[in-house]
Design an enzyme around this catalytic site. Structure first.
Site, PDB file in Angstrom:
ATOM      1  CE  LYS A 102     -23.301 -12.628  -3.385  1.00 30.44           C
ATOM      2  NZ  LYS A 102     -23.197 -14.020  -2.940  1.00 30.44           N
TER       3      LYS A 102
ATOM      4  N   GLY B 167     -17.482 -16.251   3.371  1.00 32.05           N
ATOM      5  CA  GLY B 167     -16.629 -16.597   4.509  1.00 32.05           C
ATOM      6  C   GLY B 167     -15.856 -15.358   4.931  1.00 32.05           C
TER       7      GLY B 167
ATOM      8  CD  GLU C 182     -26.611 -15.561   7.440  1.00 33.17           C
ATOM      9  OE1 GLU C 182     -27.045 -15.160   8.528  1.00 33.17           O
ATOM     10  OE2 GLU C 182     -25.518 -15.219   6.959  1.00 33.17           O
TER      11      GLU C 182
ATOM     12  N   GLY D  63     -17.484 -12.969  -3.040  1.00 32.65           N
ATOM     13  CA  GLY D  63     -16.523 -12.948  -1.925  1.00 32.65           C
ATOM     14  C   GLY D  63     -15.125 -12.583  -2.340  1.00 32.65           C
TER      15      GLY D  63
ATOM     16  CB  ILE E 201     -13.877 -14.485  -7.177  1.00 28.56           C
ATOM     17  CG1 ILE E 201     -14.192 -15.844  -6.557  1.00 28.56           C
ATOM     18  CG2 ILE E 201     -13.372 -14.630  -8.598  1.00 28.56           C
ATOM     19  CD1 ILE E 201     -15.288 -16.608  -7.307  1.00 28.56           C
TER      20      ILE E 201
ATOM     21  CB  ALA F  68      -0.919   0.009   1.211  1.00 31.71           C
TER      22      ALA F  68
ATOM     23  CD  GLU G  51     -13.203  -7.365  -6.625  1.00 32.65           C
ATOM     24  OE1 GLU G  51     -12.669  -6.579  -7.395  1.00 32.65           O
ATOM     25  OE2 GLU G  51     -13.998  -8.264  -7.001  1.00 32.65           O
TER      26      GLU G  51
HETATM   27  P1  NAP Z   1     -22.464 -10.040  10.688  1.00 33.63           P
HETATM   28  O1  NAP Z   1     -21.580 -11.133  11.131  1.00 33.63           O
HETATM   29  O2  NAP Z   1     -23.913 -10.094  11.028  1.00 33.63           O
HETATM   30  O3  NAP Z   1     -21.847  -8.674  11.247  1.00 33.63           O
HETATM   31  C1  NAP Z   1     -22.531  -7.452  11.169  1.00 33.63           C
HETATM   32  C2  NAP Z   1     -21.895  -6.505  12.175  1.00 33.63           C
HETATM   33  O4  NAP Z   1     -22.522  -5.233  12.058  1.00 33.63           O
HETATM   34  C3  NAP Z   1     -22.065  -6.929  13.623  1.00 33.63           C
HETATM   35  O5  NAP Z   1     -20.925  -6.570  14.340  1.00 33.63           O
HETATM   36  C4  NAP Z   1     -23.265  -6.089  14.092  1.00 33.63           C
HETATM   37  O6  NAP Z   1     -23.217  -5.836  15.478  1.00 33.63           O
HETATM   38  C5  NAP Z   1     -23.017  -4.813  13.320  1.00 33.63           C
HETATM   39  N1  NAP Z   1     -24.267  -4.089  13.072  1.00 33.63           N
HETATM   40  C6  NAP Z   1     -25.335  -4.542  12.358  1.00 33.63           C
HETATM   41  N2  NAP Z   1     -26.304  -3.608  12.328  1.00 33.63           N
HETATM   42  C7  NAP Z   1     -25.829  -2.576  13.030  1.00 33.63           C
HETATM   43  C8  NAP Z   1     -26.361  -1.316  13.380  1.00 33.63           C
HETATM   44  N3  NAP Z   1     -27.594  -0.977  12.995  1.00 33.63           N
HETATM   45  N4  NAP Z   1     -25.594  -0.477  14.111  1.00 33.63           N
HETATM   46  C9  NAP Z   1     -24.357  -0.844  14.503  1.00 33.63           C
HETATM   47  N5  NAP Z   1     -23.778  -2.015  14.207  1.00 33.63           N
HETATM   48  C10 NAP Z   1     -24.510  -2.865  13.485  1.00 33.63           C
HETATM   49  O7  NAP Z   1     -22.396  -9.848   9.104  1.00 33.63           O
HETATM   50  P2  NAP Z   1     -21.206 -10.304   8.127  1.00 33.63           P
HETATM   51  O8  NAP Z   1     -21.428 -11.722   7.736  1.00 33.63           O
HETATM   52  O9  NAP Z   1     -19.903  -9.898   8.673  1.00 33.63           O
HETATM   53  O10 NAP Z   1     -21.582  -9.457   6.822  1.00 33.63           O
HETATM   54  C11 NAP Z   1     -21.307  -8.055   6.764  1.00 33.63           C
HETATM   55  C12 NAP Z   1     -21.591  -7.555   5.348  1.00 33.63           C
HETATM   56  O11 NAP Z   1     -20.771  -8.258   4.424  1.00 33.63           O
HETATM   57  C13 NAP Z   1     -23.036  -7.788   4.874  1.00 33.63           C
HETATM   58  O12 NAP Z   1     -23.433  -6.726   4.048  1.00 33.63           O
HETATM   59  C14 NAP Z   1     -22.930  -9.063   4.065  1.00 33.63           C
HETATM   60  O13 NAP Z   1     -23.930  -9.172   3.067  1.00 33.63           O
HETATM   61  C15 NAP Z   1     -21.571  -8.890   3.427  1.00 33.63           C
HETATM   62  N6  NAP Z   1     -20.905 -10.133   3.037  1.00 33.63           N
HETATM   63  C16 NAP Z   1     -20.739 -11.129   3.937  1.00 33.63           C
HETATM   64  C17 NAP Z   1     -20.109 -12.291   3.542  1.00 33.63           C
HETATM   65  C18 NAP Z   1     -19.882 -13.421   4.523  1.00 33.63           C
HETATM   66  O14 NAP Z   1     -19.361 -14.455   4.111  1.00 33.63           O
HETATM   67  N7  NAP Z   1     -20.248 -13.295   5.776  1.00 33.63           N
HETATM   68  C19 NAP Z   1     -19.659 -12.436   2.219  1.00 33.63           C
HETATM   69  C20 NAP Z   1     -19.820 -11.374   1.317  1.00 33.63           C
HETATM   70  C21 NAP Z   1     -20.444 -10.220   1.740  1.00 33.63           C
HETATM   71  P3  NAP Z   1     -23.809  -6.927  16.514  1.00 33.63           P
HETATM   72  O15 NAP Z   1     -23.029  -8.175  16.291  1.00 33.63           O
HETATM   73  O16 NAP Z   1     -23.566  -6.329  17.850  1.00 33.63           O
HETATM   74  O17 NAP Z   1     -25.259  -7.083  16.183  1.00 33.63           O
END
Ligand code: NAP
Length: 419
Positions: free
Chosen positions: A197, A294, A182, A126, A128, A30, A121
Site C-alpha cells: 500500500k 472488510g 487470515e 479499504g 477510506i 451514476a 481506490e
Molecule cells: P477472497 O475472499 O479469497 O475471494 C477471492 C475470490 O476469487 C474467490 O471467490 C475465489 O474463488 C476467486 N478466485 C481466486 N483465485 C481465482 C482463480 N485463479 N480463478 C478464478 N477465481 C479465483 O478474497 P477477498 O478478501 O475478497 O479479496 C479480494 C481482493 O481484494 C484481494 O486482492 C485482496 O487483497 C483485496 N482486498 C481485500 C480486502 C478485504 O478486507 N478482504 C480489503 C482490501 C483489499 P474460490 O472462493 O472458489 O476459491
C-alpha cells in the site's frame, strides 16, 4: 452498465449485495443502472450468498461483448495481472482492490490503461477514499511525507498488546478467531501488505520506482512485553507504520513497528482501524481515518470507482496526465532515525561500559538508558537504550557486534522511533 466480478469472495459478494441493495441511489448518482451480471469463482459448490450467475470459466467471461466494466477481486499477482492486461488491451475499464498486483505492476498497468478508466481506490486503506484524496484533492501540492497505519490486523494485535499486556501469539489467535487475521497471517504481520500500500500511495505522491523487496520492511512478530513495558514507561505507543518521505531528493520508504509519542493523533488509532497522515507544501498536514478492510468497507470503494467510471470520469491512473520524472529510492543503509535497543545481558561489572563503547565507536549517541531492577535469584537483566538520530547502517553494525559478546544472552532487538 453490465459488470463482471472476477472473484466472488469476501469483497466480491459484498459488491454484489450493495449494488443490489442501494440500486436506486447508485443509479441516480451514476446516471445509469450498474448491474452485476456474472461472477467467477474456482469452486462452484461453495455458497456465496449472491443471486447472480456464477461460473468457473473466466475465459468465457473475458470473451463476452456485453460486459462494460470488469472488477478484479481474485487476489494474487501474476494471474490477475495477465487477466487485467488482457482486459485493458481491449480498452475495457477495470476496477480492482488488488494491492499486491499494483505494488509490482502499477506502471505497466498505467501504460496499458492510458485512456481506459482504471479504478483502484479499494487497494489502500479499504473504504477510506485516500487514493482520491491524494491523486485529486491534493494534486496542487508537493507531497513531503506520508505516515500511515495501513494494516488493520497488525494494528489490532499491537493495540491489544498495549492495552492488555497480552503477547503476540495469543492475540494473533484471537484475531484469527474473530476473522481479523487470515489463517496465514504473513502478509499482515510481517509488514508486506502495508509495504504494497505504501508503494501505491508513494507512486501517486511522487512516482516512486521499486518493488516491495526494495524497501525496508519489518513486521511485528518480535515485539515482546518488555518492549510494551518500555513504551509505557516513556509515554510511547507502538504502531506498525508505513512511512514515505523525500530525503535528499530521493524517496525514503519503510514499513516497521515504531515507537511514537502517545499524544500524536495517529497513536490513538486503535483496533482494526487505518489512518493516513499526509504532509504537503501548500496544505500542510491532513489526516484520513476509517475502516481499512472488510467486505462492505472495501466494496464501498470498489463501487465508488464504478460510479466514477459510469459518470465518464477519466483520471489518469496514478494521477499524471504527462510523463513525470520518477523518484529513486534511498538506499536502506542511509536511512536515519532514532532507535530503541533492548539487550538482555549477564548482570556483571563492565557490561554496560562495553556496550556503550561499541555504540560510541559506531557513531551511535545514546539519548536515554533504563535498566530494570532484576528479579530475585536472576543473574541476567535487560538494558534499554534510545539513541539520537543515527544511520541504519551503524545501528545494524552495532547489533551484529553486540550479538557476539559472550555476556549478551539474546539477539539484541531494535525498534525505530518516529517522533
Ligand atoms: P477472497 O475472499 O479469497 O475471494 C477471492 C475470490 O476469487 C474467490 O471467490 C475465489 O474463488 C476467486 N478466485 C481466486 N483465485 C481465482 C482463480 N485463479 N480463478 C478464478 N477465481 C479465483 O478474497 P477477498 O478478501 O475478497 O479479496 C479480494 C481482493 O481484494 C484481494 O486482492 C485482496 O487483497 C483485496 N482486498 C481485500 C480486502 C478485504 O478486507 N478482504 C480489503 C482490501 C483489499 P474460490 O472462493 O472458489 O476459491
Amino acid at each position: 452498465m453490465n459488470i463482471a466480478i472476477l472473484g466472488v469472495g469476501t469483497v466480491g459478494s459484498s459488491v454484489i449485495k450493495i449494488l443490489q441493495k442501494n440500486k436506486d441511489l447508485i443509479s441516480a448518482r451514476a446516471g445509469k443502472e450498474i448491474i452485476p451480471v456474472v461472477g467467477t469463482v474456482r469452486d462452484l459448490n461453495k455458497d456465496r450468498g449472491v443471486n447472480i450467475p456464477l461460473t468457473d470459466d473466466i475465459k468465457s467471461v473475458l470473451n463476452r461483448d456485453d460486459i462494460d466494466i470488469y472488477i478484479e477481486l481474485m487476489g494474487g499477482v501474476e494471474k490477475p495481472f495477465s487477466i487485467v492486461s488482457e482486459i485493458l488491451k481491449k480498452k475495457k475499464p477495470v476496477v480492482t482492490a488488488n494491492k499486491a498486483m499494483l505494488a509490482y505492476h502499477r506502471y505497466a498497468l498505467q501504460n496499458l490503461a492510458k485512456d481506459t478508466p482504471f479504478g483502484f481506490e479499494a487497494s489502500v486503506a479499504g473504504g477510506i477514499p485516500i487514493i482520491k484524496a491524494l491523486r485529486e484533492g491534493l494534486s496542487a501540492n508537493r507531497v513531503e511525507k506520508i505516515v500511515g497505519i495501513l494494516n488493520g490486523t497488525s494494528n489490532y494485535i499491537l493495540t491489544d498488546m498495549m492495552q492488555n499486556n497480552s503477547n503476540f501469539e495469543d492475540v494473533l489467535k484471537k484475531a484469527q478467531s474473530l476473522g481479523y487475521a487470515e489463517a496465514d497471517p504473513t502478509f499482515d504481520v510481517d509488514g508486506i501488505d502495508a509495504a504494497h500500500k505504501l508503494l501505491i500511495l508513494s507512486s501517486i505522491a511522487y512516482g516512486v520506482h521499486g518493488d516491495p523487496e526494495d524497501i525496508l520492511v519489518k513486521g511485528i512478530r518480535k515485539i515482546s512485553n518488555e518492549d510494551i513495558f518500555f513504551a509505557k514507561e516513556f509515554d510511547y505507543t507502538i504502531k506498525l507504520l508505513g512511512i514515505s518521505k523525500i530525503t535528499d531528493g530521493k524517496a525514503e520508504l519503510r514499513v516497521h513497528p515504531a515507537l511514537i509519542n502517545k499524544d500524536r493523533i495517529i497513536a490513538e488509532v486503535d483496533g482494526v482501524m487505518n489512518a493516513v497522515s499526509i504532509n504537503c507544501d501548500a496544505l500542510n498536514e491532513s489526516m484520513y481515518y476509517g475502516p481499512g478492510a472488510g467486505g462492505d468497507a472495501t466494496a464501498s470503494a470498489v463501487i465508488a470507482d464504478l460510479i466514477d467510471i459510469a459518470k465518464g470520469n477519466k483520471n489518469p491512473m496514478l494521477g499524471y496526465a504527462q510523463n513525470f520524472k520518477k523518484m529513486e529510492l534511498i538506499e536502506q543503509k542511509n536511512i536515519q532515525t532514532k532507535y530503541y535497543l533492548r539487550v538482555k545481558v549477564e548482570d556483571r561489572t563492565g557490561v554496560l561500559a562495553s556496550i556503550t563503547n561499541v555504540m560510541s565507536q559506531n557513531n551511535i549517541s545514546i539519548d536515554s538508558f533504563l535498566q530494570k531492577p532484576r528479579n530475585k535469584g536472576e543473574k541476567h537483566t535487560t538494558l534499554y537504550f534510545t539513541t539520537h538520530l543515527s544511520l541504519e547502517a551503524n545501528i545494524k553494525r552495532v547489533m551484529g557486534i553486540l550479538e557476539n559478546f559472550e555476556f549478551v544472552l539474546n539477539r539484541p532487538f531494535m525498534i525505530r522511533i518516529e517522533e
